[in-house]
Design a protein around this motif. Structure first.
Motif, PDB file in Angstrom:
ATOM      1  N   ARG A  94       0.804  -1.438  -0.203  1.00 53.74           N
ATOM      2  CA  ARG A  94      -0.397   0.087  -0.195  1.00 53.74           C
ATOM      3  C   ARG A  94       0.745   1.502   0.055  1.00 53.74           C
ATOM      4  NH1 ARG A  94      -1.374   2.749   5.260  1.00 53.74           N
ATOM      5  NH2 ARG A  94      -2.951   4.139   4.363  1.00 53.74           N
ATOM      6  N   TRP A  95       2.303   0.902   0.157  1.00 53.67           N
ATOM      7  CA  TRP A  95       3.258   2.593   0.333  1.00 53.67           C
ATOM      8  C   TRP A  95       3.894   2.094  -0.631  1.00 53.67           C
ATOM      9  CZ3 TRP A  95       1.949   5.063   3.995  1.00 53.67           C
ATOM     10  CH2 TRP A  95       1.067   4.869   5.322  1.00 53.67           C
ATOM     11  N   PHE A 133       0.883  13.155  -6.072  1.00 56.85           N
ATOM     12  CA  PHE A 133       0.334  12.205  -5.637  1.00 56.85           C
ATOM     13  C   PHE A 133      -0.218  12.491  -4.411  1.00 56.85           C
ATOM     14  CE2 PHE A 133       3.861  13.084  -2.478  1.00 56.85           C
ATOM     15  CZ  PHE A 133       3.335  12.200  -1.683  1.00 56.85           C
ATOM     16  N   GLU A 134      -1.310  11.242  -4.507  1.00 62.00           N
ATOM     17  CA  GLU A 134      -2.399  10.970  -3.245  1.00 62.00           C
ATOM     18  C   GLU A 134      -2.064   9.892  -2.488  1.00 62.00           C
ATOM     19  OE1 GLU A 134      -6.448  10.712  -5.411  1.00 62.00           O
ATOM     20  OE2 GLU A 134      -6.191  12.444  -6.371  1.00 62.00           O
ATOM     21  N   LEU A 135      -2.545  10.407  -0.952  1.00 56.89           N
ATOM     22  CA  LEU A 135      -2.168   9.550  -0.042  1.00 56.89           C
ATOM     23  C   LEU A 135      -3.642   9.524   1.070  1.00 56.89           C
ATOM     24  CD1 LEU A 135       0.261   7.082   1.013  1.00 56.89           C
ATOM     25  CD2 LEU A 135       1.347   9.455   1.869  1.00 56.89           C
ATOM     26  N   ASP A 136      -3.364   8.664   1.441  1.00 54.90           N
ATOM     27  CA  ASP A 136      -5.077   8.642   2.543  1.00 54.90           C
ATOM     28  C   ASP A 136      -5.434   9.617   2.289  1.00 54.90           C
ATOM     29  OD1 ASP A 136      -3.633   6.446   3.903  1.00 54.90           O
ATOM     30  OD2 ASP A 136      -2.823   7.842   5.481  1.00 54.90           O
ATOM     31  N   GLY A 137      -6.111   9.481   0.584  1.00 55.50           N
ATOM     32  CA  GLY A 137      -7.407  10.538   0.272  1.00 55.50           C
ATOM     33  C   GLY A 137      -6.504  12.079   0.143  1.00 55.50           C
ATOM     34  N   ARG A 138      -5.125  12.510  -0.313  1.00 58.34           N
ATOM     35  CA  ARG A 138      -4.581  13.734   0.214  1.00 58.34           C
ATOM     36  C   ARG A 138      -3.982  13.830  -1.009  1.00 58.34           C
ATOM     37  NH1 ARG A 138      -3.708  15.729   7.002  1.00 58.34           N
ATOM     38  NH2 ARG A 138      -3.843  18.042   5.082  1.00 58.34           N
ATOM     39  N   SER A 139      -4.147  15.377  -1.309  1.00 64.53           N
ATOM     40  CA  SER A 139      -3.657  15.384  -2.622  1.00 64.53           C
ATOM     41  C   SER A 139      -1.688  15.912  -2.027  1.00 64.53           C
ATOM     42  CB  SER A 139      -4.012  16.718  -3.732  1.00 64.53           C
ATOM     43  OG  SER A 139      -5.146  16.059  -4.750  1.00 64.53           O
ATOM     44  N   LEU A 140      -1.374  15.104  -2.797  1.00 66.10           N
ATOM     45  CA  LEU A 140       0.263  15.500  -2.017  1.00 66.10           C
ATOM     46  C   LEU A 140       1.457  15.909  -3.039  1.00 66.10           C
ATOM     47  CD1 LEU A 140       0.618  12.831   1.056  1.00 66.10           C
ATOM     48  CD2 LEU A 140      -0.296  16.070   0.856  1.00 66.10           C
ATOM     49  N   THR A 173      15.738  12.006  -6.223  1.00 63.60           N
ATOM     50  CA  THR A 173      15.490  12.003  -4.641  1.00 63.60           C
ATOM     51  C   THR A 173      14.886  13.040  -3.964  1.00 63.60           C
ATOM     52  OG1 THR A 173      17.934  10.720  -5.259  1.00 63.60           O
ATOM     53  CG2 THR A 173      17.025  12.238  -3.067  1.00 63.60           C
ATOM     54  N   VAL A 174      13.868  12.463  -3.178  1.00 64.05           N
ATOM     55  CA  VAL A 174      13.002  13.129  -2.834  1.00 64.05           C
ATOM     56  C   VAL A 174      13.473  12.772  -1.254  1.00 64.05           C
ATOM     57  CG1 VAL A 174      10.671  13.346  -1.676  1.00 64.05           C
ATOM     58  CG2 VAL A 174      10.521  12.721  -3.896  1.00 64.05           C
ATOM     59  N   LEU A 175      13.568  14.803  -0.732  1.00 67.29           N
ATOM     60  CA  LEU A 175      13.926  14.627   0.898  1.00 67.29           C
ATOM     61  C   LEU A 175      12.264  14.874   2.014  1.00 67.29           C
ATOM     62  CD1 LEU A 175      17.018  16.511   0.943  1.00 67.29           C
ATOM     63  CD2 LEU A 175      17.268  14.022   0.923  1.00 67.29           C
ATOM     64  N   PHE A 176      12.112  14.199   2.769  1.00 66.92           N
ATOM     65  CA  PHE A 176      11.058  14.434   3.280  1.00 66.92           C
ATOM     66  C   PHE A 176      10.916  14.190   4.831  1.00 66.92           C
ATOM     67  CE2 PHE A 176      10.334   9.936   2.391  1.00 66.92           C
ATOM     68  CZ  PHE A 176       9.245   9.495   3.719  1.00 66.92           C
ATOM     69  N   THR A 177       9.983  14.816   5.566  1.00 72.10           N
ATOM     70  CA  THR A 177       9.859  13.954   6.744  1.00 72.10           C
ATOM     71  C   THR A 177       7.493  13.769   6.741  1.00 72.10           C
ATOM     72  OG1 THR A 177       9.207  16.929   7.655  1.00 72.10           O
ATOM     73  CG2 THR A 177      11.530  15.483   7.905  1.00 72.10           C
ATOM     74  N   ASP A 178       7.447  13.726   7.646  1.00 73.05           N
ATOM     75  CA  ASP A 178       5.697  13.543   7.641  1.00 73.05           C
ATOM     76  C   ASP A 178       5.315  13.036   9.267  1.00 73.05           C
ATOM     77  OD1 ASP A 178       5.700  10.447   9.015  1.00 73.05           O
ATOM     78  OD2 ASP A 178       7.833  10.054   7.514  1.00 73.05           O
ATOM     79  N   ALA A 179       4.535  12.785   9.214  1.00 72.49           N
ATOM     80  CA  ALA A 179       4.036  12.598  10.887  1.00 72.49           C
ATOM     81  C   ALA A 179       4.467  11.797  11.640  1.00 72.49           C
ATOM     82  CB  ALA A 179       2.289  12.782  10.900  1.00 72.49           C
ATOM     83  N   THR A 180       5.156  10.893  11.010  1.00 71.69           N
ATOM     84  CA  THR A 180       5.973  10.057  12.209  1.00 71.69           C
ATOM     85  C   THR A 180       7.157  10.774  12.620  1.00 71.69           C
ATOM     86  OG1 THR A 180       7.231   8.607  10.220  1.00 71.69           O
ATOM     87  CG2 THR A 180       5.297   7.731  10.480  1.00 71.69           C
ATOM     88  N   SER A 181       7.906  11.234  11.839  1.00 70.42           N
ATOM     89  CA  SER A 181       8.909  11.961  11.624  1.00 70.42           C
ATOM     90  C   SER A 181       9.636  12.620  13.219  1.00 70.42           C
ATOM     91  CB  SER A 181       9.463  13.197  11.159  1.00 70.42           C
ATOM     92  OG  SER A 181       9.116  12.361   9.810  1.00 70.42           O
ATOM     93  N   GLY A 182      10.267  11.619  14.129  1.00 66.78           N
ATOM     94  CA  GLY A 182      10.435  12.167  15.486  1.00 66.78           C
ATOM     95  C   GLY A 182       9.920  11.126  16.339  1.00 66.78           C
ATOM     96  N   VAL A 190       0.580  13.631   7.023  1.00 69.88           N
ATOM     97  CA  VAL A 190       0.626  12.861   6.777  1.00 69.88           C
ATOM     98  C   VAL A 190       1.254  11.183   7.600  1.00 69.88           C
ATOM     99  CG1 VAL A 190      -1.481  12.391   4.974  1.00 69.88           C
ATOM    100  CG2 VAL A 190       0.802  11.214   4.271  1.00 69.88           C
ATOM    101  N   ALA A 191       1.057  10.379   7.682  1.00 66.36           N
ATOM    102  CA  ALA A 191       2.013   9.636   8.823  1.00 66.36           C
ATOM    103  C   ALA A 191       2.598   7.983   7.376  1.00 66.36           C
ATOM    104  CB  ALA A 191       1.195   8.477   9.840  1.00 66.36           C
ATOM    105  N   VAL A 192       4.338   8.373   7.441  1.00 63.66           N
ATOM    106  CA  VAL A 192       4.667   7.289   6.005  1.00 63.66           C
ATOM    107  C   VAL A 192       4.949   6.345   7.661  1.00 63.66           C
ATOM    108  CG1 VAL A 192       6.090   6.982   3.969  1.00 63.66           C
ATOM    109  CG2 VAL A 192       4.089   9.357   4.394  1.00 63.66           C
TER     110      VAL A 192
END
Length: 274
Positions: A140-141, A177-184, A198-207, A259-261
């Motif tokens: 799914r990811w 792209f879309e993730l959990d119904g959200r356009s990102l 290459t993509v650098l990112f953070t998300d709701a799981t970061s930290g 979102v939380a990846v």
């Protein structure tokens, strides 16, 4: 968008991910990989000696120079050198690895600064390494998105793991792209393969469960219609997740996903992960 997989496909998907994961761990734990770094030494025009490298080091308009004492030797590009050796002006994000016994002395430029970063196989961090925690792979990811090139590549300044340091990358476009119904979307930088990204990112799981500062995702070259696959199962830690002796870039502000990846590598045990 994700695709339903059969049991056989799921097994192959998992095996492919395991191959990627093991390769990541092997590079990290290489005898001269990032876990082997014992010091991050910033050069200026004053000769300096360091406890984990031979010689006296400095940099000026002509680039980096080392002055080796009698009995000291480095091997640079296969050639033993003694006395004074000029590495010259190094390109940004470039460098030279000089061999010293069983160690490698990395001479490099990061954020416009010349550095010496010795790598010793018996470094405590490498000796104690037991592997990186990660989420179990889940199809799914693996998200299908679309690459949109900018009208002109955009020079993008980002922060770094080292306070006060900045990196500048030229961003050729973004991935939508879309993730959990959200356009990102994520701003993309050039990758390590032809036309790759290459993509650098953070998300709701970061930290929380993943490293706070950043994760990195490699994306294959877009198809002719711009289609790309963002396989967040392969979201990887950068070296700064393990050691303070790294100068890793931080994501641009727009790459902070809301979102939380829950995929990819987690906080290393070296940083308190489990």
């Amino acid at each position: 968008m994700t695709t339903e997989l059969t049991t056989t496909d799921l097994q192959a998907f998992t095996e492919d991910w395991l191959g990627w994961y093991r390769a990541q761990e092997e590079r990290l734990a290489d005898p001269h990989g990032f876990l082997a770094i014992t010091g991050l030494h910033w050069l200026d025009d004053r000769p300096q000696r360091f406890p984990d490298a031979p010689g006296s080091w400095w940099t000026d308009a002509d680039g980096v120079t080392v002055a080796l004492d009698d009995g000291e030797e480095l091997v640079v590009e296969g050639t033993p050198v003694h006395g004074e050796h000029h590495f010259g002006v190094l390109p940004e994000r470039g460098g030279v690895n000089a061999v010293w016994g069983d160690a490698v002395i990395e001479v490099a430029k990061r954020g416009g600064n010349d550095i010496v970063r010795p790598r010793h196989p018996d470094a405590p961090l490498r000796a104690a390494f037991t592997g990186t925690p990660a989420y179990a792979p889940d199809p799914r990811w693996a998200v299908t998105g679309r690459y949109v090139a900018f009208d002109e590549p955009r020079p993008t300044t980002v922060g770094a793991a080292v306070e006060g340091l900045e990196h500048v990358y030229v961003a050729p476009g973004r991935v939508e792209f879309e993730l959990d119904g959200r356009s990102l979307s994520l701003t993309a930088f050039p990758g390590h393969t032809p036309e790759g990204l290459t993509v650098l990112f953070t998300d709701a799981t970061s930290g929380v469960t993943t490293y706070a500062a950043n994760r990195s995702l490699s994306v294959d070259a877009p198809a002719a219609d711009g289609t790309v696959v963002l396989d967040f199962n392969r979201a990887a830690n950068l070296p700064c997740a393990y050691t303070d002796l790294a100068t890793c870039p931080l994501p641009p502000a727009e790459n902070r996903l809301p979102v939380a990846v829950e995929a990819g590598q987690k906080i290393p045990r070296e940083r308190g992960g489990s």
